[in-house]
Design a protein around this motif. Structure first.
Motif, mmCIF file in Angstrom:
data_model
loop_
_atom_site.group_PDB
_atom_site.id
_atom_site.type_symbol
_atom_site.label_atom_id
_atom_site.label_comp_id
_atom_site.label_asym_id
_atom_site.label_seq_id
_atom_site.Cartn_x
_atom_site.Cartn_y
_atom_site.Cartn_z
ATOM 1 N N PRO A 105 -10.088 -18.839 -11.279
ATOM 2 C CA PRO A 105 -9.325 -20.260 -11.636
ATOM 3 C C PRO A 105 -9.529 -20.695 -13.285
ATOM 4 N N LYS A 106 -10.647 -20.651 -13.628
ATOM 5 C CA LYS A 106 -10.739 -20.857 -15.075
ATOM 6 C C LYS A 106 -10.152 -20.022 -16.142
ATOM 7 N N HIS A 107 -10.326 -18.666 -15.899
ATOM 8 C CA HIS A 107 -9.296 -17.622 -16.710
ATOM 9 C C HIS A 107 -7.815 -18.242 -16.587
ATOM 10 N N VAL A 108 -7.422 -18.332 -15.560
ATOM 11 C CA VAL A 108 -5.888 -18.424 -15.252
ATOM 12 C C VAL A 108 -5.646 -19.779 -16.062
ATOM 13 N N TYR A 109 -6.159 -20.825 -16.030
ATOM 14 C CA TYR A 109 -5.874 -22.226 -16.897
ATOM 15 C C TYR A 109 -6.091 -21.731 -18.239
ATOM 16 N N LEU A 110 -7.082 -21.202 -18.741
ATOM 17 C CA LEU A 110 -7.162 -20.877 -20.234
ATOM 18 C C LEU A 110 -6.056 -19.752 -20.613
ATOM 19 N N GLN A 111 -5.614 -18.898 -19.836
ATOM 20 C CA GLN A 111 -4.581 -18.199 -19.923
ATOM 21 C C GLN A 111 -3.219 -18.850 -20.084
ATOM 22 N N LYS A 130 -6.896 -29.722 -20.546
ATOM 23 C CA LYS A 130 -7.479 -30.923 -19.652
ATOM 24 C C LYS A 130 -7.876 -30.613 -18.287
ATOM 25 N N THR A 131 -6.952 -29.904 -17.895
ATOM 26 C CA THR A 131 -7.273 -29.609 -16.437
ATOM 27 C C THR A 131 -8.488 -28.636 -16.287
ATOM 28 N N ALA A 132 -8.638 -27.632 -17.366
ATOM 29 C CA ALA A 132 -9.878 -26.867 -17.361
ATOM 30 C C ALA A 132 -11.020 -27.345 -17.399
ATOM 31 N N VAL A 133 -11.121 -28.541 -18.492
ATOM 32 C CA VAL A 133 -12.335 -29.080 -18.773
ATOM 33 C C VAL A 133 -12.760 -29.995 -17.393
ATOM 34 N N SER A 134 -11.820 -30.456 -16.927
ATOM 35 C CA SER A 134 -11.927 -31.585 -15.600
ATOM 36 C C SER A 134 -12.619 -30.800 -14.493
ATOM 37 N N LYS A 135 -12.061 -29.508 -14.442
ATOM 38 C CA LYS A 135 -12.351 -28.780 -13.245
ATOM 39 C C LYS A 135 -13.599 -27.700 -13.498
ATOM 40 N N VAL A 142 -14.541 -23.539 -21.932
ATOM 41 C CA VAL A 142 -13.573 -24.453 -21.797
ATOM 42 C C VAL A 142 -13.320 -25.492 -22.856
ATOM 43 N N TRP A 143 -14.577 -25.944 -23.095
ATOM 44 C CA TRP A 143 -14.670 -27.106 -24.319
ATOM 45 C C TRP A 143 -14.585 -26.485 -25.652
ATOM 46 N N VAL A 144 -15.038 -25.456 -25.890
ATOM 47 C CA VAL A 144 -14.895 -24.777 -27.316
ATOM 48 C C VAL A 144 -13.496 -24.517 -27.403
ATOM 49 N N LEU A 145 -12.713 -23.912 -26.398
ATOM 50 C CA LEU A 145 -11.566 -23.394 -26.607
ATOM 51 C C LEU A 145 -10.428 -24.923 -26.908
ATOM 52 N N PHE A 146 -10.759 -25.821 -26.101
ATOM 53 C CA PHE A 146 -10.105 -27.008 -26.391
ATOM 54 C C PHE A 146 -10.131 -27.538 -27.465
ATOM 55 N N ASP A 154 -4.248 -30.025 -36.173
ATOM 56 C CA ASP A 154 -4.356 -30.804 -37.111
ATOM 57 C C ASP A 154 -4.753 -31.981 -36.203
ATOM 58 N N LYS A 155 -5.578 -32.043 -35.057
ATOM 59 C CA LYS A 155 -6.307 -32.835 -34.371
ATOM 60 C C LYS A 155 -7.841 -32.891 -34.499
ATOM 61 N N ALA A 156 -7.979 -33.171 -35.560
ATOM 62 C CA ALA A 156 -9.666 -32.925 -36.204
ATOM 63 C C ALA A 156 -10.498 -33.813 -35.270
ATOM 64 N N VAL A 157 -10.001 -35.315 -35.354
ATOM 65 C CA VAL A 157 -10.801 -36.436 -34.543
ATOM 66 C C VAL A 157 -10.997 -36.223 -33.043
ATOM 67 N N GLU A 158 -9.931 -35.746 -32.476
ATOM 68 C CA GLU A 158 -9.912 -35.493 -30.980
ATOM 69 C C GLU A 158 -10.974 -34.248 -30.930
ATOM 70 N N SER A 159 -10.776 -33.364 -31.779
ATOM 71 C CA SER A 159 -11.725 -32.085 -31.678
ATOM 72 C C SER A 159 -13.366 -32.738 -31.655
ATOM 73 N N ARG A 160 -13.344 -33.412 -32.553
ATOM 74 C CA ARG A 160 -15.095 -34.029 -32.576
ATOM 75 C C ARG A 160 -15.264 -34.871 -31.759
ATOM 76 N N ASP A 161 -14.650 -35.643 -30.944
ATOM 77 C CA ASP A 161 -14.503 -36.446 -30.030
ATOM 78 C C ASP A 161 -15.195 -35.644 -28.726
ATOM 79 N N LEU A 162 -14.379 -34.396 -28.616
ATOM 80 C CA LEU A 162 -14.497 -33.575 -27.574
ATOM 81 C C LEU A 162 -15.884 -32.857 -27.316
ATOM 82 N N LEU A 163 -16.619 -32.763 -28.569
ATOM 83 C CA LEU A 163 -17.822 -32.209 -28.725
ATOM 84 C C LEU A 163 -18.988 -33.128 -28.171
#
Length: 295
Positions: A105-111, A130-135, A142-146, A154-163
């Motif tokens: 499933p993880k590979h499928v969601y990322l694809q 979002k589905t991938a990181v929640s599951k 999944v976090w790195v690719l998100f 151009d969503k740098a703030v969102e990326s940094r919050d994600l870390l």
């Protein structure tokens, strides 16, 4: 019989398949080859025969051995691409549900996220990430690719919050991997200064990790060309940060094996980007280090 089979194979290898019959003959000889099945699908799509292409994909999924997981996955991805381009929201969702059921499933969601990204469908791709990181919150990938998805859009703030969120979800053994990969992303797609801050933080905790220093140095070197800093009017100044980093790491106390690695890396850098004078400077520094061992 073997000679006849070889003759057919040789004939097909000399001439690309042009008809459905040609593909059927290829499939008989290579039923587990996703490459052949995908070519067959492309053949029908080139003739706007979408239903026929679907049928080929379904045949492939039934024919390919369960042991050939990657071959099956290739077909599922092709079918997802087909529905994304030619199908409806419902047909795409139906294929996605089936793929998740039968494959990783993880590979499928990322694809699926990647497919939406290529189609410039930001909200759909974001939803899939979002589905991938929640599951799969314990997966660094999944976090790195998100995070990479956000940076590229151009969503740098969102990326940094994600870390920060990732570090709360990931097991501690994966923290360094996640932090350094987010740092590399900043160098490549975000702000190099932010990347430096991330690496300085992790190296402050793990100053002896040669692998981390090596990645940090590589990122500093690549940042110059990635962000267009190597301009004629800057002269040699564009490499100041890199040289300071080499000087820092070679002034620290490491094993002789590690020091040899860093000096060798620094010398290679100067030979590629420096001058005769900077090359000699590194050689002199290395000689001083060697002499200090015997004193």
């Amino acid at each position: 019989m073997q000679k006849i089979t070889q003759d057919i194979t040789a004939d097909l290898s000399e001439q690309a398949p042009k008809t459905a019959t040609d593909f059927e003959r290829l499939i008989v000889g290579s039923p587990n080859s996703s490459f052949v099945w995908l070519q067959f699908m492309a053949y029908y799509l080139s003739q706007s025969e979408v239903e026929q292409a679907r049928a080929v994909a379904e045949r492939a999924l039934k024919s390919i051995s369960p042991r050939e997981e990657q071959e099956k996955m290739n077909v599922w991805v092709a079918l997802l691409n087909l529905e994304h381009r030619f199908g409806t929201k419902d047909t795409l969702e139906a294929v996605l549900k089936r793929a998740v059921q039968f494959m990783n499933p993880k590979h499928v969601y990322l694809q699926m996220a990647k497919i939406h990204e290529r189609g410039d469908q930001f909200s759909e791709a974001e939803s899939m990430h979002k589905t991938a990181v929640s599951k799969f919150p314990g997966s660094c990938k999944v976090w790195v690719l998100f995070g990479l998805f956000y940076l590229k859009n151009d969503k740098a703030v969102e990326s940094r919050d994600l870390l920060a969120r990732a570090l709360k979800s990931l097991p501690k053994r994966k923290h360094i991997k996640a932090i350094t990969q987010f740092g590399q992303m900043e160098f490549k797609h975000g702000e190099p200064e932010r990347g430096r801050t991330i690496f300085e933080g992790v190296l402050g905790t793990y100053p002896k990790r040669v692998d981390l220093w090596s990645v940090y140095l590589d990122m500093e070197i690549k940042a110059v060309s990635i962000h267009g800093l190597e301009e004629p009017d800057m002269g040699d100044g564009c490499w100041d940060a890199t040289r300071k980093l080499f000087a820092r790491v070679t002034s620290m106390k490491h094993s002789s094996k590690k020091m040899k690695f860093f000096f060798k890396k620094w010398l290679a850098f100067e030979k590629a980007h420096g001058s005769d004078e900077t090359v000699e400077h590194v050689k002199q520094k290395a000689l001083e280090y060697v002499n200090s061992l015997s004193s």
